[in-house]
Design an enzyme around this catalytic site. Structure first.
Site, PDB file in Angstrom:
ATOM      1  N   GLN A 179     -70.923 -34.264   4.880  1.00 17.43           N
ATOM      2  CA  GLN A 179     -72.336 -34.308   4.471  1.00 17.43           C
ATOM      3  C   GLN A 179     -72.835 -35.731   4.241  1.00 17.43           C
ATOM      4  OE1 GLN A 179     -74.364 -31.735   4.426  1.00 17.43           O
ATOM      5  NE2 GLN A 179     -72.927 -30.033   4.538  1.00 17.43           N
TER       6      GLN A 179
ATOM      7  N   SER B 278     -68.320 -34.241  10.950  1.00 16.42           N
ATOM      8  CA  SER B 278     -68.634 -33.104  11.817  1.00 16.42           C
ATOM      9  C   SER B 278     -69.894 -33.402  12.625  1.00 16.42           C
ATOM     10  CB  SER B 278     -68.863 -31.869  10.939  1.00 16.42           C
ATOM     11  OG  SER B 278     -69.349 -30.812  11.717  1.00 16.42           O
TER      12      SER B 278
ATOM     13  N   HIS C 282     -72.107 -31.355  14.139  1.00 23.37           N
ATOM     14  CA  HIS C 282     -73.330 -30.538  14.037  1.00 23.37           C
ATOM     15  C   HIS C 282     -74.160 -30.813  12.793  1.00 23.37           C
ATOM     16  CE1 HIS C 282     -72.110 -27.127  11.276  1.00 23.37           C
ATOM     17  NE2 HIS C 282     -70.925 -27.603  11.560  1.00 23.37           N
TER      18      HIS C 282
ATOM     19  N   CYS D  51     -72.463 -22.740   5.359  1.00 19.63           N
ATOM     20  CA  CYS D  51     -71.349 -23.031   6.255  1.00 19.63           C
ATOM     21  C   CYS D  51     -70.039 -22.459   5.733  1.00 19.63           C
ATOM     22  CB  CYS D  51     -71.220 -24.520   6.465  1.00 19.63           C
ATOM     23  SG  CYS D  51     -71.505 -25.426   4.980  1.00 19.63           S
TER      24      CYS D  51
HETATM   25  N1  PLP Z   1     -66.910 -30.146   4.596  1.00 23.12           N
HETATM   26  C1  PLP Z   1     -68.148 -30.057   4.093  1.00 23.12           C
HETATM   27  C2  PLP Z   1     -68.512 -30.841   2.885  1.00 23.12           C
HETATM   28  C3  PLP Z   1     -69.095 -29.234   4.708  1.00 23.12           C
HETATM   29  O1  PLP Z   1     -70.322 -29.148   4.202  1.00 23.12           O
HETATM   30  C4  PLP Z   1     -68.714 -28.500   5.873  1.00 23.12           C
HETATM   31  C5  PLP Z   1     -69.666 -27.596   6.518  1.00 23.12           C
HETATM   32  O2  PLP Z   1     -70.718 -27.355   6.044  1.00 23.12           O
HETATM   33  C6  PLP Z   1     -67.417 -28.654   6.350  1.00 23.12           C
HETATM   34  C7  PLP Z   1     -66.538 -29.480   5.691  1.00 23.12           C
HETATM   35  C8  PLP Z   1     -66.963 -27.944   7.585  1.00 23.12           C
HETATM   36  O3  PLP Z   1     -67.506 -28.543   8.724  1.00 23.12           O
HETATM   37  P1  PLP Z   1     -67.515 -27.745  10.113  1.00 23.12           P
HETATM   38  O4  PLP Z   1     -68.585 -26.724  10.014  1.00 23.12           O
HETATM   39  O5  PLP Z   1     -67.821 -28.786  11.137  1.00 23.12           O
HETATM   40  O6  PLP Z   1     -66.169 -27.173  10.294  1.00 23.12           O
END
Ligand code: PLP
Length: 385
Positions: A181, A201, A203, A327
């Protein structure tokens, strides 16, 4: 009806330039980057460019960037890969109570295998206590994993200070930061901050789903989770997803263009929105103001309104928000962040997250406030006696 998308911490719209680059690679430069002919060399060039783009932002070496499929994979590789490579040196790990499940689940899996995990508390604003971190570090601690920006409240953790403490107390202990984030919204310099591994990440930064990267300091030794053809120096076998890798490179570069200007604009937009939210009856914005929280995440609790009902009522007006953390689809019941920050029980299912992107405007936020002004009294008629 005009759409107002305020769920950018769940995922973001892909930048047009990024989508166009992907299209070109998929239709023209579609070779396997490991192939020796020119089609392969052209594909490999895109991977080299992406590495350069990211290394420039992080001020690290290109070979320290490992492409992954998502933030979750980066977190898993950092945690499980460290545990598997260093269990003889120690079986103790440290993390916080408010991490994403992508960190908490591998930690839990390690506990089942005989590792010991210390979970750091956070205060009501979502910040860890550096003294508690310092006290928790032991000679057998092999990894500390702390998130850069909390996905539900936007709390920014004191990463630089934590890095210093970790290395002073146990120079051999690795420091992993989940920056899913935070990357794209803040300056992050792993070397300066003593960060050994950093997960990102695609996306969340206007690249598509299905790609991420893990910065791994050249001195770090990890056991790979994926074995096969030996791509990416054997650290992650599997043919590199060239269009996705190029996408995260370009999106990273675009996010960091004029970052200071964008941050200032986003902070001003957030502060204006927060002031208007707080002026509404029975609405409480959570977390600290100023730069101790991220510019793009606002968490607010609503008295006598169920989050899910409000979410769908806003949706009916074309406004997209999140209740808790979208998520973490398998963990919707009770948010760990809400619990760890001591949130009043009545707000556990009455909290909404608004999250912005470069595309968000003051006008959209004003429309959202107007929608809340209209909806809240209507929804409360059903809950208030
Ligand atoms: N870590 C944090 C702080 C997140 O907010 C998210 C997803 O929202 C993730 C990890 C996981 O990322 P991904 O959706 O690319 O697996």
């Amino acid at each position: 009806m005009k759409e107002i998308y305020l769920d950018n911490s769940a995922t973001t719209k892909v930048y047009t330039e990024v989508a166009e680059l992907m299209k070109k690679i998929m239709l023209e430069d579609y070779g396997n980057p490991s192939s020796l002919h020119t089609k392969g060399v052209d594909a490999e060039e895109h991977i080299k460019t992406a590495k350069k783009q990211i290394a420039k932002i992080l001020k690290c070496q290109e070979k320290e960037i490992l492409f992954t499929s998502c933030g979750t994979e980066g977190d898993n590789l950092a945690i499980l890969g460290t545990a598997m490579a260093h269990h003889r040196r120690g079986k103790h790990l440290i993390t916080t109570k408010i991490e994403h499940p992508a960190v908490l689940e591998p930690m839990g899996a390690l506990e089942k295998q005989g590792f010991e995990v210390t979970y750091l508390d956070v205060d009501a604003d979502g910040h860890i206590d550096l003294q508690q971190l310092s006290d928790a570090i032991r000679p057998d601690t092999i990894l500390v994993s702390i998130m850069h920006t909390n996905n539900e409240m936007g709390a920014l953790e004191p990463i630089e200070e934590a890095g210093k403490i970790i290395k002073e107390k146990n120079p051999q202990c690795y420091f992993h930061v989940d920056a899913v984030q935070g990357f794209g919204k803040a300056e992050i310099k792993p070397k300066k901050m003593n960060i050994d591994m950093l997960s990102v990440s695609g996306h969340k930064i206007h690249a598509p789903k299905g790609v991420g990267f893990l910065y791994i300091n050249e001195k770090v030794r990890l056991q790979p989770l994926m074995l096969g053809g030996g791509q990416q120096g054997g650290m992650r076998s599997g043919t590199e997803a060239t269009p996705l890798v190029a996408a995260i490179g370009l999106a990273s570069e675009m996010c960091y263009e004029n970052l200071e200007e964008k941050r200032a604009k986003m902070y001003a937009m957030r502060d204006r929105f927060v002031a208007k939210l707080e002026a509404l009856d029975g609405v409480y914005v959570r977390g600290k103001r100023g730069t101790e929280t991220a510019p793009h995440i606002v968490s607010a609790s609503f008295e006598d309104v169920r989050a899910e009902v409000l979410l769908h009522s806003l949706e009916a007006k074309g406004i997209y928000v999140s209740s808790g953390s979208a998520c973490a689809s398998n963990h919707p019941a009770t948010s760990k962040t809400l619990l760890a920050t001591g949130t009043d029980k009545k707000f556990l299912d009455a909290t909404i997250r608004f999250s912005f992107s470069d595309f968000t405007t003051d006008e959209e936020l004003d429309t959202t406030i107007a929608a809340l002004e209209e909806l809240l009294p209507q929804l409360r008629r059903f809950t208030r006696k």
